[in-house]
Design a protein around this motif. Structure first.
Motif, PDB file in Angstrom:
ATOM      1  N   ILE A  35       6.864  -5.612   3.539  1.00 22.62           N
ATOM      2  CA  ILE A  35       5.701  -6.295   2.942  1.00 22.62           C
ATOM      3  C   ILE A  35       4.571  -5.080   2.893  1.00 22.62           C
ATOM      4  CG2 ILE A  35       3.319  -7.340   3.968  1.00 22.62           C
ATOM      5  CD1 ILE A  35       5.334  -9.524   5.141  1.00 22.62           C
ATOM      6  N   LEU A  36       4.527  -4.026   3.820  1.00 21.70           N
ATOM      7  CA  LEU A  36       3.844  -2.763   3.707  1.00 21.70           C
ATOM      8  C   LEU A  36       4.209  -1.847   2.563  1.00 21.70           C
ATOM      9  CD1 LEU A  36       3.880  -1.580   7.404  1.00 21.70           C
ATOM     10  CD2 LEU A  36       1.776  -2.742   6.108  1.00 21.70           C
ATOM     11  N   GLU A  37       5.494  -1.916   2.377  1.00 20.62           N
ATOM     12  CA  GLU A  37       6.009  -1.126   0.973  1.00 20.62           C
ATOM     13  C   GLU A  37       5.496  -1.791  -0.504  1.00 20.62           C
ATOM     14  OE1 GLU A  37       9.800   1.062   1.088  1.00 20.62           O
ATOM     15  OE2 GLU A  37      10.060  -0.537   2.659  1.00 20.62           O
ATOM     16  N   SER A  38       5.652  -2.883  -0.267  1.00 19.48           N
ATOM     17  CA  SER A  38       5.221  -3.992  -1.712  1.00 19.48           C
ATOM     18  C   SER A  38       3.669  -4.009  -1.672  1.00 19.48           C
ATOM     19  CB  SER A  38       5.730  -5.332  -1.704  1.00 19.48           C
ATOM     20  OG  SER A  38       5.389  -5.990  -0.404  1.00 19.48           O
ATOM     21  N   SER A  39       3.191  -3.656  -0.861  1.00 22.15           N
ATOM     22  CA  SER A  39       1.541  -3.687  -0.904  1.00 22.15           C
ATOM     23  C   SER A  39       1.108  -2.318  -1.137  1.00 22.15           C
ATOM     24  CB  SER A  39       0.847  -4.133   0.372  1.00 22.15           C
ATOM     25  OG  SER A  39       1.248  -5.557   0.790  1.00 22.15           O
ATOM     26  N   TYR A  40       1.929  -1.327  -1.321  1.00 24.64           N
ATOM     27  CA  TYR A  40       1.551  -0.030  -1.485  1.00 24.64           C
ATOM     28  C   TYR A  40       0.921   0.566  -0.502  1.00 24.64           C
ATOM     29  CZ  TYR A  40       3.746  -0.428  -6.089  1.00 24.64           C
ATOM     30  OH  TYR A  40       4.819  -0.606  -7.087  1.00 24.64           O
ATOM     31  N   ILE A  41       0.851   0.390   0.815  1.00 25.11           N
ATOM     32  CA  ILE A  41       0.476   0.850   1.970  1.00 25.11           C
ATOM     33  C   ILE A  41       1.341   2.000   2.375  1.00 25.11           C
ATOM     34  CG2 ILE A  41      -0.158   0.425   4.523  1.00 25.11           C
ATOM     35  CD1 ILE A  41      -1.034  -2.341   3.498  1.00 25.11           C
ATOM     36  N   THR A  42       2.691   1.719   2.444  1.00 22.63           N
ATOM     37  CA  THR A  42       3.791   2.787   2.956  1.00 22.63           C
ATOM     38  C   THR A  42       4.693   2.976   1.793  1.00 22.63           C
ATOM     39  OG1 THR A  42       4.983   1.145   4.111  1.00 22.63           O
ATOM     40  CG2 THR A  42       3.390   2.044   5.410  1.00 22.63           C
ATOM     41  N   THR A  51      18.586   9.157   7.462  1.00 20.84           N
ATOM     42  CA  THR A  51      17.658   8.065   7.889  1.00 20.84           C
ATOM     43  C   THR A  51      16.364   8.410   7.008  1.00 20.84           C
ATOM     44  OG1 THR A  51      18.550   7.914   9.852  1.00 20.84           O
ATOM     45  CG2 THR A  51      16.298   7.190   9.500  1.00 20.84           C
ATOM     46  N   PRO A  52      15.588   7.472   6.282  1.00 24.18           N
ATOM     47  CA  PRO A  52      14.250   7.882   5.418  1.00 24.18           C
ATOM     48  C   PRO A  52      13.308   8.426   6.473  1.00 24.18           C
ATOM     49  CG  PRO A  52      14.849   5.569   5.506  1.00 24.18           C
ATOM     50  CD  PRO A  52      16.046   6.063   6.156  1.00 24.18           C
ATOM     51  N   LYS A  53      12.446   8.895   5.900  1.00 25.59           N
ATOM     52  CA  LYS A  53      10.933   9.035   6.587  1.00 25.59           C
ATOM     53  C   LYS A  53       9.903   8.273   6.235  1.00 25.59           C
ATOM     54  CE  LYS A  53       9.889  13.477   7.504  1.00 25.59           C
ATOM     55  NZ  LYS A  53       9.854  14.766   7.355  1.00 25.59           N
ATOM     56  N   LEU A  54       8.929   7.800   6.801  1.00 28.78           N
ATOM     57  CA  LEU A  54       7.919   6.814   6.531  1.00 28.78           C
ATOM     58  C   LEU A  54       6.342   7.818   6.274  1.00 28.78           C
ATOM     59  CD1 LEU A  54       6.900   3.741   6.538  1.00 28.78           C
ATOM     60  CD2 LEU A  54       6.281   4.306   9.045  1.00 28.78           C
ATOM     61  N   TYR A  55       5.723   7.265   5.165  1.00 29.97           N
ATOM     62  CA  TYR A  55       4.674   7.916   4.782  1.00 29.97           C
ATOM     63  C   TYR A  55       3.546   6.802   4.382  1.00 29.97           C
ATOM     64  CZ  TYR A  55       6.870  12.517   4.830  1.00 29.97           C
ATOM     65  OH  TYR A  55       7.647  13.548   5.080  1.00 29.97           O
ATOM     66  N   PHE A  56       2.296   7.064   4.532  1.00 32.54           N
ATOM     67  CA  PHE A  56       1.302   6.293   3.856  1.00 32.54           C
ATOM     68  C   PHE A  56       0.651   6.764   2.601  1.00 32.54           C
ATOM     69  CE2 PHE A  56       1.560   4.683   8.069  1.00 32.54           C
ATOM     70  CZ  PHE A  56       0.815   3.417   8.257  1.00 32.54           C
ATOM     71  N   TYR A  57       0.418   5.732   1.508  1.00 38.55           N
ATOM     72  CA  TYR A  57      -0.266   6.402   0.515  1.00 38.55           C
ATOM     73  C   TYR A  57      -1.560   7.005   0.636  1.00 38.55           C
ATOM     74  CZ  TYR A  57       3.532   4.263  -2.847  1.00 38.55           C
ATOM     75  OH  TYR A  57       4.600   4.117  -3.297  1.00 38.55           O
ATOM     76  N   ASP A  58      -2.262   6.295   1.462  1.00 36.95           N
ATOM     77  CA  ASP A  58      -3.527   6.758   1.758  1.00 36.95           C
ATOM     78  C   ASP A  58      -3.795   7.159   2.883  1.00 36.95           C
ATOM     79  OD1 ASP A  58      -6.479   6.605   2.093  1.00 36.95           O
ATOM     80  OD2 ASP A  58      -6.881   4.739   1.294  1.00 36.95           O
TER      81      ASP A  58
END
Length: 199
Positions: free
Chosen positions: A35-42, A59-66
């Motif tokens: 949900i966070l990805e599809s909402s362009y939050i992460t 393993t991937p790394k997590l980032y925030f767009y904003d």
């Protein structure tokens, strides 16, 4: 649950650990992340690896767009507070990676961005490949360029030999320069999209 994701910005994403900390099922954690990805939050930055080398992190790394939202959720309210906060390096890295991702989207460039890390902790924060050349970027919030900032780049080059590697230090200072073996790029050049699109 969102606070659990916040603390992992710029870090490897371990959904098992995340679900245990939040006391939820593994599949629930994956759904919330979706949900966070599809909402362009992460978004997730995937690791670069080849099957022949099983010692690489996958393993991937997590980032925030904003990063403004990220800082707000971390409780950081002022520039001065950010400069002394222990999350400063992660926030800076997050900003740079997110700006690169946005530059790709906005200019319809279909390059894949990655990070690279081996089992010994040698890491490249941002990596992409153009034809036969690897563009390896080390991201540091410091405003001072010191020789030890190039160590990871040099180790990566030794791993990738005989492939060509363009080594880049992207840092918190204001001046960009070209050295014999490295490009040193100011965060200002990266934040306006010029760094990626002029490679």
């Amino acid at each position: 649950m969102l606070c659990k994701f916040i603390n992992r910005a710029g870090q490897l994403l371990n959904i098992n650990a995340l679900s245990n900390e939040a006391d939820i099922a593994y599949n629930t954690a994956k759904e919330w992340l979706s949900i966070l990805e599809s909402s362009y939050i992460t978004f997730l930055l995937q690791p670069y690896y080849e099957n022949r080398n099983k010692r690489l992190v996958k393993t991937p790394k997590l980032y925030f767009y904003d990063t403004g939202l990220l800082c707000f959720l971390l409780g950081i309210r002022t520039d001065e507070q950010l400069l002394t906060d222990r999350s400063k390096g992660n926030v800076f890295e997050n900003m740079i990676v997110a700006e690169h991702q946005k530059a790709l989207y906005h200019q319809y460039l279909f390059e894949e961005l990655y990070f690279w890390q081996d089992s010994n902790g040698v890491e490249i924060d941002l990596l992409w490949k153009n034809r036969d050349t690897y563009f390896a970027t080390e991201i540091k919030a410091t405003k001072t360029v010191q020789n030890d900032l190039f160590k990871q780049l040099d180790k990566f080059q030794s791993h990738m030999s005989p492939h060509a590697v363009q080594k880049v230090l992207l840092y918190g200072g204001n001046e960009s320069q070209r050295r014999t073996h490295y490009d040193i790029v100011s965060w200002k050049q990266a934040s306006n999209g010029l760094y990626f699109t002029t490679r």
